[in-house]
Design a protein around this motif. Structure first.
Motif, PDB file in Angstrom:
ATOM      1  N   GLY A   1      12.521  20.758   8.942  1.00  0.00           N
ATOM      2  CA  GLY A   1      13.830  20.165   8.723  1.00  0.00           C
ATOM      3  C   GLY A   1      14.352  20.410   7.329  1.00  0.00           C
ATOM      4  N   GLY A   2      13.705  21.305   6.583  1.00  0.00           N
ATOM      5  CA  GLY A   2      14.135  21.618   5.230  1.00  0.00           C
ATOM      6  C   GLY A   2      13.665  20.616   4.188  1.00  0.00           C
ATOM      7  N   ALA A   3      12.771  19.705   4.554  1.00  0.00           N
ATOM      8  CA  ALA A   3      12.297  18.674   3.620  1.00  0.00           C
ATOM      9  C   ALA A   3      11.146  19.192   2.768  1.00  0.00           C
ATOM     10  CB  ALA A   3      11.841  17.449   4.396  1.00  0.00           C
ATOM     11  N   ASP A   4      10.889  18.496   1.700  1.00  0.00           N
ATOM     12  CA  ASP A   4       9.749  18.771   0.830  1.00  0.00           C
ATOM     13  C   ASP A   4       8.469  18.618   1.649  1.00  0.00           C
ATOM     14  OD1 ASP A   4       7.671  18.698  -0.979  1.00  0.00           O
ATOM     15  OD2 ASP A   4       8.534  17.119  -2.215  1.00  0.00           O
ATOM     16  N   PRO A   5       7.596  19.630   1.669  1.00  0.00           N
ATOM     17  CA  PRO A   5       6.379  19.550   2.478  1.00  0.00           C
ATOM     18  C   PRO A   5       5.425  18.440   2.034  1.00  0.00           C
ATOM     19  CG  PRO A   5       6.390  21.544   1.143  1.00  0.00           C
ATOM     20  CD  PRO A   5       7.731  20.909   0.986  1.00  0.00           C
ATOM     21  N   ALA A   6       5.591  17.919   0.830  1.00  0.00           N
ATOM     22  CA  ALA A   6       4.727  16.833   0.357  1.00  0.00           C
ATOM     23  C   ALA A   6       5.300  15.454   0.691  1.00  0.00           C
ATOM     24  CB  ALA A   6       4.524  16.948  -1.153  1.00  0.00           C
ATOM     25  N   SER A   7       6.419  15.427   1.400  1.00  0.00           N
ATOM     26  CA  SER A   7       7.040  14.142   1.717  1.00  0.00           C
ATOM     27  C   SER A   7       6.344  13.477   2.899  1.00  0.00           C
ATOM     28  CB  SER A   7       8.524  14.333   2.019  1.00  0.00           C
ATOM     29  OG  SER A   7       8.681  15.027   3.232  1.00  0.00           O
ATOM     30  N   HIS A   8       6.601  12.206   3.043  1.00  0.00           N
ATOM     31  CA  HIS A   8       6.029  11.406   4.122  1.00  0.00           C
ATOM     32  C   HIS A   8       7.146  10.722   4.889  1.00  0.00           C
ATOM     33  CE1 HIS A   8       2.888  11.773   1.085  1.00  0.00           C
ATOM     34  NE2 HIS A   8       1.998  11.417   1.973  1.00  0.00           N
TER      35      HIS A   8
ATOM     36  N   ARG B   1       0.823  -1.209   0.000  1.00  0.00           N
ATOM     37  CA  ARG B   1       0.000   0.000   0.000  1.00  0.00           C
ATOM     38  C   ARG B   1       0.860   1.263   0.000  1.00  0.00           C
ATOM     39  NH1 ARG B   1      -4.637   1.764   4.381  1.00  0.00           N
ATOM     40  NH2 ARG B   1      -4.993   3.828   3.507  1.00  0.00           N
ATOM     41  N   LEU B   2       1.957   1.240   0.741  1.00  0.00           N
ATOM     42  CA  LEU B   2       2.794   2.423   0.882  1.00  0.00           C
ATOM     43  C   LEU B   2       3.748   2.637  -0.288  1.00  0.00           C
ATOM     44  CD1 LEU B   2       3.732   2.006   4.655  1.00  0.00           C
ATOM     45  CD2 LEU B   2       2.025   3.568   3.673  1.00  0.00           C
ATOM     46  N   ALA B   3       3.909   1.640  -1.138  1.00  0.00           N
ATOM     47  CA  ALA B   3       4.919   1.682  -2.204  1.00  0.00           C
ATOM     48  C   ALA B   3       4.760   2.870  -3.150  1.00  0.00           C
ATOM     49  CB  ALA B   3       4.905   0.373  -2.986  1.00  0.00           C
ATOM     50  N   SER B   4       3.567   3.399  -3.293  1.00  0.00           N
ATOM     51  CA  SER B   4       3.357   4.495  -4.243  1.00  0.00           C
ATOM     52  C   SER B   4       3.499   5.880  -3.600  1.00  0.00           C
ATOM     53  CB  SER B   4       1.976   4.366  -4.886  1.00  0.00           C
ATOM     54  OG  SER B   4       0.966   4.507  -3.898  1.00  0.00           O
ATOM     55  N   LEU B   5       3.740   5.931  -2.296  1.00  0.00           N
ATOM     56  CA  LEU B   5       3.870   7.222  -1.619  1.00  0.00           C
ATOM     57  C   LEU B   5       5.309   7.717  -1.633  1.00  0.00           C
ATOM     58  CD1 LEU B   5       1.631   6.659   1.534  1.00  0.00           C
ATOM     59  CD2 LEU B   5       1.078   7.959  -0.520  1.00  0.00           C
ATOM     60  N   PRO B   6       5.507   9.036  -1.588  1.00  0.00           N
ATOM     61  CA  PRO B   6       6.865   9.588  -1.555  1.00  0.00           C
ATOM     62  C   PRO B   6       7.457   9.548  -0.138  1.00  0.00           C
ATOM     63  CG  PRO B   6       5.282  11.371  -1.580  1.00  0.00           C
ATOM     64  CD  PRO B   6       4.490  10.090  -1.703  1.00  0.00           C
ATOM     65  N   ILE B   7       7.701   8.353   0.359  1.00  0.00           N
ATOM     66  CA  ILE B   7       8.239   8.208   1.709  1.00  0.00           C
ATOM     67  C   ILE B   7       9.733   8.504   1.673  1.00  0.00           C
ATOM     68  CG2 ILE B   7       8.664   6.581   3.596  1.00  0.00           C
ATOM     69  CD1 ILE B   7       5.946   5.353   2.913  1.00  0.00           C
ATOM     70  N   ARG B   8      10.142   9.462   2.492  1.00  0.00           N
ATOM     71  CA  ARG B   8      11.552   9.877   2.475  1.00  0.00           C
ATOM     72  C   ARG B   8      12.362   9.257   3.592  1.00  0.00           C
ATOM     73  NH1 ARG B   8      13.384  14.436   5.674  1.00  0.00           N
ATOM     74  NH2 ARG B   8      11.713  15.208   6.963  1.00  0.00           N
ATOM     75  N   ALA B   9      11.687   8.670   4.597  1.00  0.00           N
ATOM     76  CA  ALA B   9      12.417   8.046   5.697  1.00  0.00           C
ATOM     77  C   ALA B   9      11.490   7.118   6.466  1.00  0.00           C
ATOM     78  CB  ALA B   9      12.978   9.105   6.640  1.00  0.00           C
TER      79      ALA B   9
ATOM     80  N   ILE C   1       8.424  -4.299   5.270  1.00  0.00           N
ATOM     81  CA  ILE C   1       7.939  -3.120   4.553  1.00  0.00           C
ATOM     82  C   ILE C   1       8.998  -2.622   3.577  1.00  0.00           C
ATOM     83  CG2 ILE C   1       7.358  -0.674   4.854  1.00  0.00           C
ATOM     84  CD1 ILE C   1       5.804  -1.529   7.346  1.00  0.00           C
ATOM     85  N   CYS C   2      10.258  -2.647   3.983  1.00  0.00           N
ATOM     86  CA  CYS C   2      11.345  -2.144   3.137  1.00  0.00           C
ATOM     87  C   CYS C   2      11.501  -2.944   1.842  1.00  0.00           C
ATOM     88  CB  CYS C   2      12.655  -2.132   3.909  1.00  0.00           C
ATOM     89  SG  CYS C   2      12.747  -0.752   5.063  1.00  0.00           S
ATOM     90  N   GLU C   3      11.010  -4.165   1.808  1.00  0.00           N
ATOM     91  CA  GLU C   3      11.026  -4.932   0.564  1.00  0.00           C
ATOM     92  C   GLU C   3      10.204  -4.229  -0.515  1.00  0.00           C
ATOM     93  OE1 GLU C   3       9.741  -8.913   1.478  1.00  0.00           O
ATOM     94  OE2 GLU C   3      11.319  -9.178   2.978  1.00  0.00           O
ATOM     95  N   HIS C   4       9.253  -3.406  -0.097  1.00  0.00           N
ATOM     96  CA  HIS C   4       8.384  -2.682  -1.026  1.00  0.00           C
ATOM     97  C   HIS C   4       8.796  -1.220  -1.179  1.00  0.00           C
ATOM     98  CE1 HIS C   4       5.691  -6.129  -1.016  1.00  0.00           C
ATOM     99  NE2 HIS C   4       5.968  -6.195   0.265  1.00  0.00           N
ATOM    100  N   LEU C   5       9.781  -0.786  -0.385  1.00  0.00           N
ATOM    101  CA  LEU C   5      10.246   0.601  -0.412  1.00  0.00           C
ATOM    102  C   LEU C   5      11.770   0.622  -0.518  1.00  0.00           C
ATOM    103  CD1 LEU C   5       7.982   1.863   2.511  1.00  0.00           C
ATOM    104  CD2 LEU C   5       7.635   2.324   0.088  1.00  0.00           C
ATOM    105  N   PRO C   6      12.308   0.056  -1.586  1.00  0.00           N
ATOM    106  CA  PRO C   6      13.775  -0.022  -1.689  1.00  0.00           C
ATOM    107  C   PRO C   6      14.416   1.368  -1.729  1.00  0.00           C
ATOM    108  CG  PRO C   6      12.736  -0.579  -3.787  1.00  0.00           C
ATOM    109  CD  PRO C   6      11.634  -0.441  -2.775  1.00  0.00           C
ATOM    110  N   GLY C   7      15.536   1.477  -1.055  1.00  0.00           N
ATOM    111  CA  GLY C   7      16.307   2.718  -1.074  1.00  0.00           C
ATOM    112  C   GLY C   7      15.866   3.772  -0.086  1.00  0.00           C
ATOM    113  N   VAL C   8      14.752   3.548   0.624  1.00  0.00           N
ATOM    114  CA  VAL C   8      14.309   4.540   1.602  1.00  0.00           C
ATOM    115  C   VAL C   8      15.189   4.409   2.849  1.00  0.00           C
ATOM    116  CG1 VAL C   8      12.401   5.289   3.083  1.00  0.00           C
ATOM    117  CG2 VAL C   8      11.938   4.542   0.744  1.00  0.00           C
ATOM    118  N   PRO C   9      15.761   5.509   3.326  1.00  0.00           N
ATOM    119  CA  PRO C   9      16.608   5.449   4.525  1.00  0.00           C
ATOM    120  C   PRO C   9      15.818   4.962   5.741  1.00  0.00           C
ATOM    121  CG  PRO C   9      16.847   7.564   3.418  1.00  0.00           C
ATOM    122  CD  PRO C   9      15.710   6.856   2.756  1.00  0.00           C
ATOM    123  N   VAL C  10      16.467   4.140   6.560  1.00  0.00           N
ATOM    124  CA  VAL C  10      15.839   3.545   7.741  1.00  0.00           C
ATOM    125  C   VAL C  10      16.673   3.897   8.965  1.00  0.00           C
ATOM    126  CG1 VAL C  10      15.183   1.363   8.832  1.00  0.00           C
ATOM    127  CG2 VAL C  10      14.915   1.646   6.365  1.00  0.00           C
ATOM    128  N   GLU C  11      15.975   4.248  10.046  1.00  0.00           N
ATOM    129  CA  GLU C  11      16.654   4.624  11.285  1.00  0.00           C
ATOM    130  C   GLU C  11      15.925   4.032  12.483  1.00  0.00           C
ATOM    131  OE1 GLU C  11      15.969   8.593  13.517  1.00  0.00           O
ATOM    132  OE2 GLU C  11      17.749   8.920  12.277  1.00  0.00           O
TER     133      GLU C  11
END
Length: 194
Positions: free
Chosen positions: A115-122, A26-34, A50-60
């Motif tokens: 934090g200087g991020a794109d306001p449309a980010s998630h 479900r989340l794969a199409s959203l602009p998730i930045r972290a 979840i990260c299997e569907h969101l490759p490359g998204v930074p994780v902390e």
């Protein structure tokens, strides 16, 4: 979001992995930045799926989004059901929980532009029931103890919108629309599921 179904303080169950995979889709199409997650095993494993569907998204991993008791200013003034639930929580646990919960609001309960991020980010937070209740309570400007009684299903999605020019907005609460009925948990007995 709340982590997937897990054994008591242990790993995800098969159902928990299925729940996490469906939410990841479900989340794969959203602009998730972290993605931020609790350091507890059930949240770590949910994040991995979840990260299997969101490759490359930074994780902390962050203790701020862990499983702790948020503030309860006057435990003795709570309704009996909540007072019994919290019976045995030490003053030290209350103090630690209050410190972490307030730091979490300062870190995550702000507009992305702070934090200087794109306001449309998630940003996705993989966490626990009490933490989500605490953030909802904050967004609605409810009394501090009102996080009690707010229950989220496993891999249910709650969305809070933070904008610089207005108060937080609770957009979505406990949404399990991505899960088939057999994977939904409501906290109610099976004959009362909706």
């Amino acid at each position: 979001m709340r982590h997937g179904e897990a054994l008591a303080d242990g790993p995800l169950t098969d159902r928990g992995r299925q729940q996490a995979a469906m939410l990841g889709q479900r989340l794969a199409s959203l602009p998730i930045r972290a993605i931020h997650h609790s350091p507890l095993l059930r949240a770590v494993e949910t994040t991995r799926v979840i990260c299997e569907h969101l490759p490359g998204v930074p994780v902390e991993s962050s203790e701020l989004v862990g499983d702790y008791i948020p503030p309860v200013p006057e435990p003795q003034a709570l309704p009996d059901v909540y007072a019994r639930f919290l019976d045995g929580v030490s003053a030290e646990d209350y103090a630690t929980g209050a410190e972490l919960a307030n730091a979490a609001i300062q870190r995550y309960g702000v507009p992305a532009t702070a934090g200087g991020a794109d306001p449309a980010s998630h940003e996705l937070i993989v966490t626990h029931n009490f933490f989500i209740g605490w953030f909802i309570r904050h967004a609605l400007d409810a009394p501090e103890s009102r996080w009690l009684g707010l229950n989220q299903g496993n891999c249910a999605l709650t969305t809070i919108l933070y904008r610089p020019d207005r108060p937080p907005a609770l957009v979505l609460f406990n949404d399990m629309g991505h899960l088939p009925a057999a994977l939904r948990w409501t906290g109610f007995p099976p004959d009362q599921h909706v």
